[in-house]
Design an enzyme around this catalytic site. Sequence first.
Site, PDB file in Angstrom:
ATOM      1  N   LYS A  39       0.843  -1.202   0.000  1.00 35.83           N
ATOM      2  CA  LYS A  39       0.000   0.000   0.000  1.00 35.83           C
ATOM      3  C   LYS A  39       0.872   1.243   0.000  1.00 35.83           C
ATOM      4  CE  LYS A  39      -1.781   2.679   3.103  1.00 35.83           C
ATOM      5  NZ  LYS A  39      -1.822   4.027   2.490  1.00 35.83           N
ATOM      6  N   SER A  41       5.523   6.653  10.524  1.00 37.28           N
ATOM      7  CA  SER A  41       5.687   7.314  11.816  1.00 37.28           C
ATOM      8  C   SER A  41       5.771   6.304  12.956  1.00 37.28           C
ATOM      9  CB  SER A  41       4.525   8.270  12.072  1.00 37.28           C
ATOM     10  OG  SER A  41       3.357   7.518  12.359  1.00 37.28           O
ATOM     11  N   THR A  42       6.434   6.705  14.022  1.00 34.34           N
ATOM     12  CA  THR A  42       6.558   5.862  15.206  1.00 34.34           C
ATOM     13  C   THR A  42       5.187   5.567  15.810  1.00 34.34           C
ATOM     14  OG1 THR A  42       8.800   6.570  15.672  1.00 34.34           O
ATOM     15  CG2 THR A  42       7.507   5.791  17.543  1.00 34.34           C
ATOM     16  N   GLU A  43       4.311   6.558  15.749  1.00 31.02           N
ATOM     17  CA  GLU A  43       2.973   6.398  16.322  1.00 31.02           C
ATOM     18  C   GLU A  43       2.206   5.256  15.620  1.00 31.02           C
ATOM     19  OE1 GLU A  43       0.871  10.035  15.773  1.00 31.02           O
ATOM     20  OE2 GLU A  43      -1.045   9.125  16.362  1.00 31.02           O
ATOM     21  N   GLU A  80      10.305   0.527  10.211  1.00 25.75           N
ATOM     22  CA  GLU A  80      11.310   1.573  10.019  1.00 25.75           C
ATOM     23  C   GLU A  80      10.585   2.880  10.280  1.00 25.75           C
ATOM     24  OE1 GLU A  80      13.059   4.396   8.948  1.00 25.75           O
ATOM     25  OE2 GLU A  80      13.126   3.807   6.847  1.00 25.75           O
ATOM     26  N   CYS A 118      13.378  10.212   7.338  1.00 30.77           N
ATOM     27  CA  CYS A 118      13.314   9.721   8.712  1.00 30.77           C
ATOM     28  C   CYS A 118      14.691   9.777   9.382  1.00 30.77           C
ATOM     29  CB  CYS A 118      12.759   8.300   8.739  1.00 30.77           C
ATOM     30  SG  CYS A 118      13.479   7.274   7.461  1.00 30.77           S
ATOM     31  N   GLU A 133      10.130  14.793  16.130  1.00 31.06           N
ATOM     32  CA  GLU A 133      10.455  14.730  14.708  1.00 31.06           C
ATOM     33  C   GLU A 133       9.588  15.729  13.961  1.00 31.06           C
ATOM     34  OE1 GLU A 133       9.444  11.107  12.527  1.00 31.06           O
ATOM     35  OE2 GLU A 133      11.377  11.271  11.489  1.00 31.06           O
TER      36      GLU A 133
END
Lengths: 307, 477, 323
Positions: free
Chosen positions: B183, B236-238, B257, B291, B388
């Site tokens: 995706k 994103s980390t979230e 990642e 990133c 970030e």
Amino acid sequence: MPERSGKQSEKQSGKQSEKQSEQRRLAVLKTYKLYVGGAFPRSESGRVYEVTDASGRWLANAPLASRKDARNAVVAARKAFPRWSGATAYNRGQVLYRVAEMLEGRREQFRAEVADAEGLSAPKARAAVDAAIDRWVWYAGWTDKVAQVAGAANPVAGPYFNLSTPEPTGVVVVFAPQESSLLGLVSVLAPVLATGCTAVVVAAERAPLPALSLAEVLATSDVPGGVVNVLSGRVAELGPPLAAHGDVDALDLTGAGPEATALEAEAAGTLKRVRRPRPDEDWTADPGTGRLLWPLETKTVWHPMGV
Amino acid sequence: MSTFEYAPAPESRAVVDIAPSHGLFIGGEFRPAADGKVFKTVSPASEEVLSEVAWAGEADVDAAVAAARAAFPAWSALPGAERGKYLFRIARLLQEHSRELAVLETLDNGKPIRESRDVDLPLVAAHFFYYAGWADKLRYAGFGDAPRPLGVAAQVIPWNFPLLMLAWKIAPALATGNTVVLKPAETTPLTALRFAEICVQAGLPAGVVNIVTGDGATGAALVGHEGVDKVAFTGSTEVGRAIARTVAGTRKKLTLELGGKAANIVFDDAPLDQAVEGVVNGIFFNQGHVCCAGSRLLVQESVADELLDALKRRMATLRVGDPLDKNTDVGAINSAAQLARIEELTAAGEAEGAERWSPPCELPSTGYWFAPTLFTGVTQAHRVAREEIFGPVLSVLTFRTPDEAVAKANNTPYGLSAGIWTEKGSRILWMANRLRAGVIWSNTFNKFDPTSPFGGYRESGYGREGGRHGLEAYLDA
Amino acid sequence: MLSRPPSPSPAAAPGLADVTASDAALRRFLHGLPGVDAVGLDARAATLRTRSIKTTSKAFAIDLAIRMIDLTTLEGADTPGKVRSLCAKGAAPDPTDRDTPAVAAICVYPDLVTTAVQALRGTGIKVASVATAFPAGRAARDVKLADTRQAVADGADEIDMVIDRGAFLSGRYLAVFEEIAAVREACGGAHLKVILENGELATYDAIRRASWLAMLAGADFIKTSTGKVGVNATPPNTLLMLEAVRDFRAATGRQVGVKAAGGIRTTKDALAYLVLVNETAGPDWLSPDWFRLGASSLLNDLLMQRQKLRTGSYSGPDYVTVD
């Protein structure tokens, strides 16, 4: 319908006239030449020898290379070494893959040449040529992986960074297998090139034509001139000067036949790396990594770690 | 003309032909979403609508996973050499279409053509070329004599390097014998769909690669789908945390990642001119939508003034504008939402007392734009030093000793990358040993290569992409 | 032999006079300059090479490049006739278009300065002479100074000297400094261009040090190379020298010019160098007073490109003069 049949008959008559002109037409025979430094010279000696098929029918003349041709080939290989070994592994991989692409486009020619050279049936010759093409692809994929498989970060007991990486040894003389004129040749040559070495090939003595034609493929495949040099002639004549040559780093004696032991002893004078012939090597088998690792030197770098 | 101003030098758009609408690529064919839903993708530089794209819902994800599942037995049973030859074909086709894809990427993403042409596309083709070579060499990779693929891989990628992230995901997955459902990001679907056409041209068996376009809901449906064996996510980390929760307790192997807040550490014995270039490249490359961007500059106090002067002088030469202009250095921000986030965080930086600076720079009137920005007087407590930003915003902090540099650099939950600038080799290695980050660049920054593993420590994710190590994510090892 | 303490040259480098007070001080200073990371420098030069200069900016840059040329003939076979013909070419490069600007200077060997001066009278074009036993510089100092004085006496406006690379590479920086300072003095009112011969200095660190050394000693220009060795001007080594003059002006207030010489043959090359100037040293250096291109065959390519811009059709070598 009438229109269609009209077209067909036109096509047929076209074929007939083609056939007639084929009958009248005299074939243009090929003059086989050496491949040295990116050019196609005749032997400086002016000699040729007759190459026949398995049944003894004359196929063509091949240059009978001399020790001076061998010397020229070593000079060309040495000159090409810095650029080829200094190219990125990725670039070398692209070039080897290009060889496969170009060879794919000349399959028919090589099928015929291999069938004549080795006395193979058409299906067997086809299989040999296809395997030779795939072998280039196999080694194209190795150029940028061999260091990852053969190199190492070494955990030395001290505040040092310690890294071992493989480097190409230099100019390699390859005595091509006598019994497998194309697949065997590619199987011994491609790994030498993949590592970044340059090569002087002594083609199979009785069946040199596929090797000389392969040189034409290499010349049009982005392989820089001098990276591969192809000689046809007698192992007994070319072997000794090459084995004793001070600017040759390694010998692959696979196709050296009865001369192999003497050549290995000769190579000892300059401590060349030598790959001995192995009985009954099966060129259709999985090639593994052996032929990739032998022309490599391992270099280990130490560096302190401290503020 | 009395001064040397560069006239516009736009790359031709004529090399791309964007269809007004795009379907989902499932089982080797393009088809509309089951419920007919579509969304628009725009050029962030002009807000021009480029195309309408099918919006994959659960039924479509289901179909894509089924197609990948159906293709898996034959694909994974294919001899490695033959699988490899498909990937070599794809690599060559990518090279042949590279200018077209670069222009398309720049239109859809907003990144400068110079970067899509000289960085993204060469790396994309090289990645496929590299993993093509692994397909028949897996037993040499150190994961056992006959490592097995996992099955169907669900892959969700971000908008910052659309085609490059696709390559990082699809190439190793296919080389190891997996089939994939990928995706692309909602704002940058076009190059992935063009890639699907390349797969068709390469003769890749139907169902081996499936592309489903959509938004976060589509991605959630994909990673949560019962039929997938592997989840790979970049973003994103979230969202990464949410995915890790989703797959907990399942058979799905997961690699992530995620975000970063990399420190770029400049010592007083650094090669200063190259350090300035590295700092600029570290944070303004791809508008800072990276990133592993070097978003925190840690500079030794003894050289801070000199470096900052040089940095400001250099920033003043950055050419911001039309991404299709061959001389543009900094392009458009990818979306209105991202622009809003950058604006919110920079406002916070000012409110918290950091000093903001940007070179004089004229921004286009339409599209999403943000001038290259520098914050000085930043402390570890400021939000611009911790969060970030994912934009062209650099926070400058200082240090006095190597220990202090290490402590500050590591003082973040992230750990994706770091930069070290000094001419002293032993210090580089000493620092590299102590920095908790997956990639350490010394006297360079933002360098990528298919042979080199990439990935993070801690909240920057887990697993590595690239190199021999990148195979592990797709093998039952 | 005790070397004469060098006269600190405050005019050459205001504020930095003490760094040339002794060999040790000079070494400390030069080795204290920031290092150069070769890979990074090469990469920056390569990136700037991708700048695309089109239409109006191309026309502007081509004329500027012509005005920056030191049109050069430095052959053993040079004759007064050859020099006169080159001077005529420099003054009116394109006989089909009298709007074409003239070049900056004609660069010749010392014995041909008189010829060039006569041929260029009234044109405003400078006469540049190589001197100091160009190109190797392997002669006694007295010979080099006499070489310089003769060229100046014959009317040379600019002197292109070579540094003693042997002394530089063996670390005798003060000897190099003194020699440049002495030639500077011998030049009198003539402008001094100091040729570093980057190809023989071999490393970027050495090129940066030699640049500063020459500027400290009073160079009006620093020049990449003689054109007589394997490696001459390259985009990275020129970029590095542009950084040096930029930083030198920031440190001392004195502006020094840069001349890139050797191997610049095409318009594309010349434009790439102008981009380097523009984005490294800055617009202050974008004039023949501060940047020169030492070249011989470049001019005709610039003229052909200029004709292309004017007429819309590609030109050919038979539509420019061969001098």
